[in-house]
Design a protein around this motif. Structure first.
Motif, PDB file in Angstrom:
ATOM      1  N   LEU A   1      16.386 -23.970 -18.564  1.00 61.23           N
ATOM      2  CA  LEU A   1      14.922 -24.103 -18.577  1.00 61.23           C
ATOM      3  C   LEU A   1      14.347 -24.284 -17.172  1.00 61.23           C
ATOM      4  O   LEU A   1      13.208 -23.906 -16.913  1.00 61.23           O
ATOM      5  CB  LEU A   1      14.501 -25.302 -19.432  1.00 61.23           C
ATOM      6  N   ASN A   2      15.141 -24.859 -16.289  1.00 61.83           N
ATOM      7  CA  ASN A   2      14.680 -25.143 -14.927  1.00 61.83           C
ATOM      8  C   ASN A   2      15.231 -24.162 -13.896  1.00 61.83           C
ATOM      9  O   ASN A   2      15.192 -24.435 -12.703  1.00 61.83           O
ATOM     10  CB  ASN A   2      15.024 -26.594 -14.561  1.00 61.83           C
ATOM     11  N   ASN A   3      15.748 -23.016 -14.360  1.00 58.81           N
ATOM     12  CA  ASN A   3      16.219 -21.948 -13.487  1.00 58.81           C
ATOM     13  C   ASN A   3      17.326 -22.405 -12.532  1.00 58.81           C
ATOM     14  O   ASN A   3      17.412 -21.962 -11.391  1.00 58.81           O
ATOM     15  CB  ASN A   3      15.037 -21.346 -12.707  1.00 58.81           C
ATOM     16  N   CYS A   4      18.143 -23.341 -13.001  1.00 59.39           N
ATOM     17  CA  CYS A   4      19.221 -23.856 -12.157  1.00 59.39           C
ATOM     18  C   CYS A   4      20.384 -22.876 -12.094  1.00 59.39           C
ATOM     19  O   CYS A   4      20.687 -22.179 -13.059  1.00 59.39           O
ATOM     20  CB  CYS A   4      19.717 -25.198 -12.682  1.00 59.39           C
ATOM     21  N   LYS A   5      21.025 -22.857 -10.957  1.00 62.17           N
ATOM     22  CA  LYS A   5      22.168 -21.980 -10.730  1.00 62.17           C
ATOM     23  C   LYS A   5      23.476 -22.642 -11.171  1.00 62.17           C
ATOM     24  O   LYS A   5      24.391 -21.954 -11.604  1.00 62.17           O
ATOM     25  CB  LYS A   5      22.219 -21.621  -9.236  1.00 62.17           C
ATOM     26  N   GLN A   6      23.546 -23.980 -11.062  1.00 65.36           N
ATOM     27  CA  GLN A   6      24.791 -24.688 -11.359  1.00 65.36           C
ATOM     28  C   GLN A   6      24.517 -26.078 -11.899  1.00 65.36           C
ATOM     29  O   GLN A   6      23.445 -26.634 -11.685  1.00 65.36           O
ATOM     30  CB  GLN A   6      25.629 -24.925 -10.101  1.00 65.36           C
ATOM     31  N   ILE A   7      25.548 -26.608 -12.545  1.00 62.66           N
ATOM     32  CA  ILE A   7      25.619 -28.031 -12.857  1.00 62.66           C
ATOM     33  C   ILE A   7      26.819 -28.547 -12.080  1.00 62.66           C
ATOM     34  O   ILE A   7      27.899 -27.963 -12.142  1.00 62.66           O
ATOM     35  CB  ILE A   7      25.810 -28.285 -14.365  1.00 62.66           C
ATOM     36  N   LYS A   8      26.605 -29.615 -11.329  1.00 63.48           N
ATOM     37  CA  LYS A   8      27.668 -30.184 -10.497  1.00 63.48           C
ATOM     38  C   LYS A   8      27.929 -31.617 -10.922  1.00 63.48           C
ATOM     39  O   LYS A   8      27.025 -32.289 -11.399  1.00 63.48           O
ATOM     40  CB  LYS A   8      27.246 -30.187  -9.022  1.00 63.48           C
ATOM     41  N   TRP A   9      29.138 -32.100 -10.708  1.00 61.46           N
ATOM     42  CA  TRP A   9      29.472 -33.499 -10.948  1.00 61.46           C
ATOM     43  C   TRP A   9      30.823 -33.804 -10.339  1.00 61.46           C
ATOM     44  O   TRP A   9      31.522 -32.900  -9.897  1.00 61.46           O
ATOM     45  CB  TRP A   9      29.463 -33.831 -12.445  1.00 61.46           C
ATOM     46  N   THR A  10      31.144 -35.064 -10.300  1.00 61.46           N
ATOM     47  CA  THR A  10      32.474 -35.487  -9.862  1.00 61.46           C
ATOM     48  C   THR A  10      33.128 -36.238 -11.008  1.00 61.46           C
ATOM     49  O   THR A  10      32.457 -36.766 -11.900  1.00 61.46           O
ATOM     50  CB  THR A  10      32.414 -36.407  -8.620  1.00 61.46           C
ATOM     51  N   VAL A  11      34.435 -36.269 -10.975  1.00 66.31           N
ATOM     52  CA  VAL A  11      35.213 -37.021 -11.963  1.00 66.31           C
ATOM     53  C   VAL A  11      36.365 -37.683 -11.213  1.00 66.31           C
ATOM     54  O   VAL A  11      36.935 -37.091 -10.291  1.00 66.31           O
ATOM     55  CB  VAL A  11      35.702 -36.107 -13.118  1.00 66.31           C
ATOM     56  N   ALA A  12      36.670 -38.907 -11.588  1.00 63.94           N
ATOM     57  CA  ALA A  12      37.768 -39.630 -10.936  1.00 63.94           C
ATOM     58  C   ALA A  12      39.088 -38.920 -11.221  1.00 63.94           C
ATOM     59  O   ALA A  12      39.332 -38.499 -12.359  1.00 63.94           O
ATOM     60  CB  ALA A  12      37.821 -41.071 -11.435  1.00 63.94           C
ATOM     61  N   PRO A  13      39.962 -38.793 -10.215  1.00 58.31           N
ATOM     62  CA  PRO A  13      41.220 -38.082 -10.429  1.00 58.31           C
ATOM     63  C   PRO A  13      42.117 -38.745 -11.474  1.00 58.31           C
ATOM     64  O   PRO A  13      42.937 -38.078 -12.092  1.00 58.31           O
ATOM     65  CB  PRO A  13      41.890 -38.070  -9.049  1.00 58.31           C
ATOM     66  N   TRP A  14      41.958 -40.040 -11.707  1.00 57.73           N
ATOM     67  CA  TRP A  14      42.769 -40.734 -12.712  1.00 57.73           C
ATOM     68  C   TRP A  14      42.229 -40.563 -14.132  1.00 57.73           C
ATOM     69  O   TRP A  14      42.891 -40.908 -15.101  1.00 57.73           O
ATOM     70  CB  TRP A  14      42.882 -42.223 -12.387  1.00 57.73           C
ATOM     71  N   ASN A  15      41.019 -40.008 -14.270  1.00 56.67           N
ATOM     72  CA  ASN A  15      40.390 -39.849 -15.579  1.00 56.67           C
ATOM     73  C   ASN A  15      40.850 -38.544 -16.227  1.00 56.67           C
ATOM     74  O   ASN A  15      40.105 -37.575 -16.337  1.00 56.67           O
ATOM     75  CB  ASN A  15      38.864 -39.899 -15.449  1.00 56.67           C
ATOM     76  N   GLU A  16      42.107 -38.543 -16.663  1.00 57.86           N
ATOM     77  CA  GLU A  16      42.701 -37.320 -17.216  1.00 57.86           C
ATOM     78  C   GLU A  16      41.987 -36.839 -18.471  1.00 57.86           C
ATOM     79  O   GLU A  16      41.823 -35.640 -18.675  1.00 57.86           O
ATOM     80  CB  GLU A  16      44.189 -37.537 -17.481  1.00 57.86           C
ATOM     81  N   ALA A  17      41.517 -37.769 -19.307  1.00 58.31           N
ATOM     82  CA  ALA A  17      40.792 -37.369 -20.523  1.00 58.31           C
ATOM     83  C   ALA A  17      39.481 -36.671 -20.153  1.00 58.31           C
ATOM     84  O   ALA A  17      39.105 -35.675 -20.771  1.00 58.31           O
ATOM     85  CB  ALA A  17      40.526 -38.582 -21.410  1.00 58.31           C
ATOM     86  N   GLY A  18      38.794 -37.197 -19.137  1.00 58.25           N
ATOM     87  CA  GLY A  18      37.557 -36.570 -18.678  1.00 58.25           C
ATOM     88  C   GLY A  18      37.807 -35.184 -18.111  1.00 58.25           C
ATOM     89  O   GLY A  18      37.074 -34.234 -18.420  1.00 58.25           O
ATOM     90  N   ILE A  19      38.842 -35.058 -17.306  1.00 59.07           N
ATOM     91  CA  ILE A  19      39.175 -33.760 -16.707  1.00 59.07           C
ATOM     92  C   ILE A  19      39.491 -32.742 -17.802  1.00 59.07           C
ATOM     93  O   ILE A  19      38.995 -31.612 -17.781  1.00 59.07           O
ATOM     94  CB  ILE A  19      40.353 -33.915 -15.717  1.00 59.07           C
ATOM     95  N   THR A  20      40.286 -33.141 -18.778  1.00 60.67           N
ATOM     96  CA  THR A  20      40.635 -32.256 -19.895  1.00 60.67           C
ATOM     97  C   THR A  20      39.383 -31.846 -20.663  1.00 60.67           C
ATOM     98  O   THR A  20      39.204 -30.678 -21.021  1.00 60.67           O
ATOM     99  CB  THR A  20      41.647 -32.946 -20.828  1.00 60.67           C
ATOM    100  N   PHE A  21      38.496 -32.817 -20.915  1.00 59.07           N
ATOM    101  CA  PHE A  21      37.241 -32.533 -21.616  1.00 59.07           C
ATOM    102  C   PHE A  21      36.432 -31.479 -20.864  1.00 59.07           C
ATOM    103  O   PHE A  21      35.975 -30.491 -21.455  1.00 59.07           O
ATOM    104  CB  PHE A  21      36.431 -33.834 -21.766  1.00 59.07           C
ATOM    105  N   TYR A  22      36.248 -31.652 -19.563  1.00 57.23           N
ATOM    106  CA  TYR A  22      35.449 -30.710 -18.777  1.00 57.23           C
ATOM    107  C   TYR A  22      36.103 -29.327 -18.735  1.00 57.23           C
ATOM    108  O   TYR A  22      35.420 -28.305 -18.815  1.00 57.23           O
ATOM    109  CB  TYR A  22      35.214 -31.239 -17.366  1.00 57.23           C
ATOM    110  N   GLU A  23      37.420 -29.294 -18.618  1.00 60.56           N
ATOM    111  CA  GLU A  23      38.119 -28.011 -18.604  1.00 60.56           C
ATOM    112  C   GLU A  23      37.957 -27.280 -19.939  1.00 60.56           C
ATOM    113  O   GLU A  23      37.796 -26.064 -19.968  1.00 60.56           O
ATOM    114  CB  GLU A  23      39.593 -28.209 -18.262  1.00 60.56           C
ATOM    115  N   ARG A  24      37.982 -28.028 -21.054  1.00 59.91           N
ATOM    116  CA  ARG A  24      37.769 -27.411 -22.373  1.00 59.91           C
ATOM    117  C   ARG A  24      36.376 -26.800 -22.484  1.00 59.91           C
ATOM    118  O   ARG A  24      36.177 -25.842 -23.234  1.00 59.91           O
ATOM    119  CB  ARG A  24      37.969 -28.433 -23.496  1.00 59.91           C
TER     120      ARG A  24
END
Length: 154
Positions: A115-138
């Motif tokens: 809706l806002n004509n954005c090119k990307q969504i960016k964020w960081t995730v802690a390297p120890w947060n394996e569940a978060g990393i897996t979630f984002y990759e899915r």
């Protein structure tokens, strides 16, 4: 809670207290509670009364209970000459995990970006947060290893 109907919507000022509670839970989970300086008043002032706000928030609501939050802000200027969205916080209450609420919140953020004509969504995730990393990759996200994160603490 399998029959729970979750409503995804933009947060409103009346949500400030519950949004703050989940922000605090995230600070405990990510182990920065010792420097967590946010209060319900700050959430209300910076997110809902300031124009433009310092941040925006999407919530997952179960009746009158906020079950999850996604906090973001816009990066108005990028090299692509289009804005981007920076996702600052995504957190789902422990009692509501496993119900695809995080995915629903991310889908709502994708719609907001479009809706806002954005090119990307960016964020960081802690390297120890394996569940978060897996979630984002899915979700189809890819790690960007082209850049290193730096901070200058003042």
């Amino acid at each position: 809670m399998a029959d729970t109907i979750i409503k995804i919507r933009k947060a409103v000022e009346a949500d400030s207290e519950q949004v703050w509670v989940l922000m605090k839970e995230l600070a405990i989970f990510e182990e920065y509670i010792d420097v967590f300086a946010i209060t319900p008043h700050i959430v209300k002032e910076k997110g809902f009364r300031k124009n433009p706000p310092d941040f925006y928030c999407i919530v997952a609501e179960d009746n009158d209970k906020i079950a999850g939050i996604l906090v973001y802000y816009f990066i108005p200027y990028t090299a692509q000459n289009r804005p981007a969205i920076y996702m600052k916080e995504l957190y789902v209450d422990e009692n509501y995990r496993g119900q695809k609420i995080g995915k629903q919140l991310m889908n709502a953020l994708k719609k907001e970006a479009e809706l806002n004509n954005c090119k990307q969504i960016k964020w960081t995730v802690a390297p120890w947060n394996e569940a978060g990393i897996t979630f984002y990759e899915r979700l189809g996200a890819k790690e960007n290893s082209d850049w290193l994160n730096f901070e200058l603490n003042l």
